[in-house]
Design a protein around this motif. Structure first.
Motif, PDB file in Angstrom:
ATOM      1  N   UNK A 115       0.833  -1.189   0.000  1.00  0.00           N
ATOM      2  CA  UNK A 115       0.000   0.000   0.000  1.00  0.00           C
ATOM      3  C   UNK A 115       0.875   1.249   0.000  1.00  0.00           C
ATOM      4  N   UNK A 116       0.377   2.317  -0.582  1.00  0.00           N
ATOM      5  CA  UNK A 116       1.136   3.556  -0.733  1.00  0.00           C
ATOM      6  C   UNK A 116       0.657   4.597   0.273  1.00  0.00           C
ATOM      7  N   UNK A 117       1.605   5.285   0.902  1.00  0.00           N
ATOM      8  CA  UNK A 117       1.288   6.436   1.743  1.00  0.00           C
ATOM      9  C   UNK A 117       1.533   7.685   0.909  1.00  0.00           C
TER      10      UNK A 117
ATOM     11  N   UNK B  31       6.783   6.309   0.173  1.00  0.00           N
ATOM     12  CA  UNK B  31       6.512   5.409   1.294  1.00  0.00           C
ATOM     13  C   UNK B  31       5.440   4.409   0.894  1.00  0.00           C
ATOM     14  N   UNK B  32       5.747   3.121   1.066  1.00  0.00           N
ATOM     15  CA  UNK B  32       4.777   2.041   0.906  1.00  0.00           C
ATOM     16  C   UNK B  32       4.851   1.166   2.152  1.00  0.00           C
TER      17      UNK B  32
ATOM     18  N   UNK C  46       1.327  -5.822  12.022  1.00  0.00           N
ATOM     19  CA  UNK C  46       2.364  -4.787  12.032  1.00  0.00           C
ATOM     20  C   UNK C  46       2.497  -4.120  10.675  1.00  0.00           C
ATOM     21  N   UNK C  47       2.731  -2.823  10.689  1.00  0.00           N
ATOM     22  CA  UNK C  47       3.059  -2.088   9.471  1.00  0.00           C
ATOM     23  C   UNK C  47       4.561  -2.178   9.224  1.00  0.00           C
ATOM     24  N   UNK C  48       4.932  -2.710   8.062  1.00  0.00           N
ATOM     25  CA  UNK C  48       6.328  -2.785   7.646  1.00  0.00           C
ATOM     26  C   UNK C  48       6.513  -1.763   6.531  1.00  0.00           C
TER      27      UNK C  48
END
Length: 220
Positions: free
Chosen positions: A4-6, A13-14, A23-25
């Protein structure tokens, strides 16, 4: 695998969501270098997401197993530099026993032990290290502003680990945790600009401005 893209950040940032604690990696790149923050549980999945890109650095915000579980394998596969705080590094690399509240994980060498106020350059990214104890003694956040390096567009970025979440903070009832220290850490983060995009270890991304009226107001 879902990468996913920020959006609206000053660097690319993905992120992936891994493990039973979701958890977000994070994968962060400026076109010159790429770093992964908090590789949780599956190094092979992270390698597939890198899609052939060279990995330059592995950043570990703190020593808990759900944030470092894939670090050793990812370092072995890529040769990337592993960075953790000077305080939490001994537990990550096995120099001291894993705390009673932490799950067992494959220990990982720490190549650079960061301290509060350090500026760590990865490619053209110059990240400021902010020691933020409260969840663990050596928990840290990483802060990047557009004027650091060659990034003039987009909002500043804060990798917050398990210090700051959307509407909440990390648990302080684990060994090494302290609500008093967490409050002091939040007061430090409250000085950051409102537009700073917060990349937490779990849950949705937020901003410093959004947390000013809820998380900081309640806990700082």
């Amino acid at each position: 695998m879902s990468l996913r893209v920020v959006k609206k950040t000053c660097v690319d940032v993905c992120f992936l969501v891994q493990g039973m604690l979701e958890n977000n990696v994070y994968f962060i790149s400026d076109g010159e270098a790429t770093m992964v923050a908090d590789p949780s549980s599956d190094a092979e999945e992270i390698m597939r997401a890198l899609d052939g890109r060279e990995l330059d650095a592995i950043v570990l915000t703190h020593c808990h197993s759900d944030h470092v579980g894939a670090a050793a394998d990812l370092r072995r596969l890529t040769g990337a530099t592993v960075i953790a705080s000077k305080i939490d590094a001994p537990e990550i690399c096995g120099e001291k026993p894993i705390s009673r509240d932490n799950w067992k994980f494959k220990t990982c060498p720490v190549d650079f032990r960061a301290e509060d106020g350090d500026v760590v350059e990865i490619g053209n990214m110059a990240w400021k290290v902010m020691l933020t104890p409260g969840h663990t003694k050596g928990g840290m956040c990483w802060y990047l502003v557009p004027q650091f390096g060659n990034h003039e567009d987009g909002a500043p970025v804060l990798i917050s680990g398990d210090t700051l979440f959307e509407g909440s903070v990390g648990r302080t009832d684990f060994e090494g945790g302290s609500m008093k220290e967490m409050r002091a850490s939040l007061r430090k983060l409250a000085f950051l600009p409102d537009e700073t995009i917060v990349l937490p270890g779990h849950g949705r991304q937020t901003t410093i401005g959004a947390e000013r009226s809820r998380t900081f107001a309640q806990w700082a």
